[in-house]
Every structure is written in C-alpha cells, then in structure tokens.
Design a protein around this motif. Structure first.
Motif, mmCIF file in Angstrom:
data_model
loop_
_atom_site.group_PDB
_atom_site.id
_atom_site.type_symbol
_atom_site.label_atom_id
_atom_site.label_comp_id
_atom_site.label_asym_id
_atom_site.label_seq_id
_atom_site.Cartn_x
_atom_site.Cartn_y
_atom_site.Cartn_z
ATOM 1 N N LEU A 261 24.269 -13.546 -16.913
ATOM 2 C CA LEU A 261 22.856 -13.455 -17.301
ATOM 3 C C LEU A 261 22.706 -13.471 -18.816
ATOM 4 O O LEU A 261 21.785 -14.095 -19.341
ATOM 5 C CB LEU A 261 22.204 -12.214 -16.698
ATOM 6 N N LEU A 262 23.608 -12.805 -19.516
ATOM 7 C CA LEU A 262 23.574 -12.804 -20.983
ATOM 8 C C LEU A 262 23.759 -14.220 -21.519
ATOM 9 O O LEU A 262 23.008 -14.663 -22.391
ATOM 10 C CB LEU A 262 24.661 -11.882 -21.533
ATOM 11 N N LEU A 263 24.747 -14.942 -21.000
ATOM 12 C CA LEU A 263 24.988 -16.307 -21.462
ATOM 13 C C LEU A 263 23.794 -17.206 -21.161
ATOM 14 O O LEU A 263 23.333 -17.959 -22.034
ATOM 15 C CB LEU A 263 26.257 -16.887 -20.841
ATOM 16 N N LEU A 264 23.278 -17.140 -19.947
ATOM 17 C CA LEU A 264 22.142 -17.992 -19.572
ATOM 18 C C LEU A 264 20.919 -17.698 -20.439
ATOM 19 O O LEU A 264 20.251 -18.627 -20.919
ATOM 20 C CB LEU A 264 21.801 -17.815 -18.092
ATOM 21 N N GLU A 265 20.631 -16.431 -20.670
ATOM 22 C CA GLU A 265 19.483 -16.068 -21.500
ATOM 23 C C GLU A 265 19.671 -16.547 -22.933
ATOM 24 O O GLU A 265 18.748 -17.052 -23.557
ATOM 25 C CB GLU A 265 19.259 -14.545 -21.463
ATOM 26 N N PHE A 266 20.894 -16.407 -23.440
ATOM 27 C CA PHE A 266 21.177 -16.899 -24.792
ATOM 28 C C PHE A 266 20.961 -18.412 -24.874
ATOM 29 O O PHE A 266 20.334 -18.900 -25.814
ATOM 30 C CB PHE A 266 22.607 -16.544 -25.203
ATOM 31 N N LEU A 267 21.474 -19.146 -23.895
ATOM 32 C CA LEU A 267 21.323 -20.604 -23.920
ATOM 33 C C LEU A 267 19.848 -21.008 -23.843
ATOM 34 O O LEU A 267 19.437 -21.983 -24.479
ATOM 35 C CB LEU A 267 22.109 -21.238 -22.772
ATOM 36 N N ARG A 268 19.067 -20.270 -23.096
ATOM 37 C CA ARG A 268 17.632 -20.580 -22.971
ATOM 38 C C ARG A 268 16.853 -20.257 -24.246
ATOM 39 O O ARG A 268 15.828 -20.888 -24.512
ATOM 40 C CB ARG A 268 17.023 -19.800 -21.809
ATOM 41 N N THR A 269 17.309 -19.257 -25.000
ATOM 42 C CA THR A 269 16.531 -18.764 -26.142
ATOM 43 C C THR A 269 17.281 -18.897 -27.466
ATOM 44 O O THR A 269 16.870 -18.297 -28.462
ATOM 45 C CB THR A 269 16.159 -17.283 -25.927
ATOM 46 N N LYS A 270 18.356 -19.659 -27.483
ATOM 47 C CA LYS A 270 19.184 -19.779 -28.687
ATOM 48 C C LYS A 270 18.342 -20.232 -29.881
ATOM 49 O O LYS A 270 17.286 -20.848 -29.707
ATOM 50 C CB LYS A 270 20.334 -20.755 -28.429
ATOM 51 N N PRO A 271 18.814 -19.943 -31.096
ATOM 52 C CA PRO A 271 18.100 -20.441 -32.275
ATOM 53 C C PRO A 271 17.899 -21.960 -32.195
ATOM 54 O O PRO A 271 18.790 -22.697 -31.741
ATOM 55 C CB PRO A 271 19.026 -20.059 -33.424
ATOM 56 N N GLU A 272 16.762 -22.417 -32.627
ATOM 57 C CA GLU A 272 16.347 -23.825 -32.489
ATOM 58 C C GLU A 272 17.378 -24.827 -33.007
ATOM 59 O O GLU A 272 17.648 -25.832 -32.371
ATOM 60 C CB GLU A 272 15.009 -24.030 -33.213
ATOM 61 N N GLY A 273 17.980 -24.547 -34.156
ATOM 62 C CA GLY A 273 18.895 -25.511 -34.756
ATOM 63 C C GLY A 273 20.342 -25.346 -34.338
ATOM 64 O O GLY A 273 21.197 -26.114 -34.784
ATOM 65 N N LEU A 274 20.644 -24.379 -33.493
ATOM 66 C CA LEU A 274 22.026 -24.107 -33.105
ATOM 67 C C LEU A 274 22.523 -25.113 -32.076
ATOM 68 O O LEU A 274 21.899 -25.324 -31.045
ATOM 69 C CB LEU A 274 22.140 -22.689 -32.528
ATOM 70 N N GLU A 275 23.656 -25.716 -32.364
ATOM 71 C CA GLU A 275 24.343 -26.616 -31.436
ATOM 72 C C GLU A 275 25.370 -25.772 -30.685
ATOM 73 O O GLU A 275 26.078 -24.972 -31.293
ATOM 74 C CB GLU A 275 25.047 -27.718 -32.228
ATOM 75 N N VAL A 276 25.449 -25.926 -29.364
ATOM 76 C CA VAL A 276 26.376 -25.131 -28.549
ATOM 77 C C VAL A 276 27.222 -26.068 -27.697
ATOM 78 O O VAL A 276 26.687 -26.976 -27.054
ATOM 79 C CB VAL A 276 25.621 -24.139 -27.630
ATOM 80 N N VAL A 277 28.529 -25.819 -27.699
ATOM 81 C CA VAL A 277 29.459 -26.576 -26.862
ATOM 82 C C VAL A 277 30.185 -25.586 -25.960
ATOM 83 O O VAL A 277 30.673 -24.558 -26.423
ATOM 84 C CB VAL A 277 30.498 -27.334 -27.711
ATOM 85 N N MET A 278 30.261 -25.919 -24.672
ATOM 86 C CA MET A 278 31.047 -25.141 -23.710
ATOM 87 C C MET A 278 32.063 -26.075 -23.069
ATOM 88 O O MET A 278 31.732 -27.224 -22.766
ATOM 89 C CB MET A 278 30.146 -24.539 -22.628
#
Length: 175
Positions: free
Chosen positions: A120-137
């Motif tokens: 839930l923490l990961l999903l919420e972070f991905l949904r609300t991450k900072p606008e300019g942040l690029e994320v790779v999993m």
C-alpha cells in the motif's frame, strides 16, 4: 524533467537491472540526481564500484545477507521485511524532499510479489509521487496494479542463458 514517468523492466531474461543502471548513468550525465535502491541484493557487484564514483548517484541497499528468499525461515523473512520497509521509507522521504530526480527500485517487483515491502505504501507513493520524479522498478512478474500505474513496460525475454548449461555467474559479467 517536467513530467516524471514510471517504468517497469520485467521478464525472465538477463538485463533488467543493467538497463535501469544505464538509465542512471544517462540521467547523472545530465546533472540529475539518482537514487538506486536495491532489494534482494546485498552482495558485492561490479557495477557498484563504478557507479559509486559518478557524481549524483546514491545508493540505498541492505547490508545484511539473507541468502535465497525461498529458503528462509519466517523469522528471516520478517527481518528482511522490516529492513526493506525502512529502506523504502527512506527512499520515499528523499524523493518527497526533492533530493532525487530518478528513483530506481531494483527488484521492487519481486519484493512486492513476496510481500517484503509495504504494498500500500508503494502504490500510494507511485500514485502521488512528485510530478517531475522518474521511477524505475525491475523484476519478474509485475502485479496488475503496478502495470496499471506504469507508463513504460519493457519485457526482457530469455531465449538462452548459460546457467541452463550449468555455467555460474562470472565476475565482471553477471556479477
């Protein structure tokens, strides 16, 4: 970067982490800040020796060596879960404080699947991450909810691998 996107590198082939680290080098080469978080990996690997020397690239990884997840006791799995959630929280905090332009969550997919990180923490972070942040999993078999959040999904397919012939990981190539 104006709009940060979410990438998943998945599949049963070799090269998911390597692809993400190539993106880290590209990003750092443009003066951006990269945070590489490694789950399920604590061993010394060749790429760490080089990447540590590149300005703008930072690491978060567990120092404990747990061995193979499927051979662990429930107590060991719980200990790993505690450590990984602490690392994930540190990464999220750094991102939310504006310290990171590219976040790489190496083996986050497997950690998510094994319930080693707070889903839930990961999903919420991905949904609300900072606008300019690029994320790779990276990792095998991403869950549908991760795929739904991703902007890029790249699958690395194994056609042939030396391990199938009994050839173990070689220094400087696979490790």
């Amino acid at each position: 970067m104006k709009k940060g996107l979410i990438h998943i590198y998945c599949g049963d082939g070799k090269g998911k982490t390597t692809a993400s680290l190539g993106l880290a080098v590209r990003c750092a080469g443009r003066g951006r800040r990269v945070l590489i978080v490694q789950f399920l990996k604590s061993q010394d690997t060749g790429e760490l020796h080089t990447l540590e020397k590149i300005p703008g690239i930072m690491f978060l990884r567990g120092e404990e060596s747990f061995g193979f997840y499927k051979q662990e006791t429930n107590e060991q799995k719980e200990q790993r879960r505690i450590i990984y959630n602490k690392i994930l929280q540190q990464a999220i905090s750094a991102c939310c404080e504006g310290q990171v332009d590219l976040l790489i969550l190496d083996e986050a997919v497997a950690s998510y699947n094994y319930d080693l990180i707070d889903r839930l923490l990961l999903l919420e972070f991905l949904r609300t991450k900072p606008e300019g942040l690029e994320v790779v999993m990276t990792g095998r078999g991403p869950a549908e909810e991760l795929l739904d959040l991703a902007d890029y999904v790249s699958e690395v397919k194994k056609v042939k691998h030396p391990y199938d012939k009994g050839i173990k990981a070689r220094l400087g190539i696979e490790r």
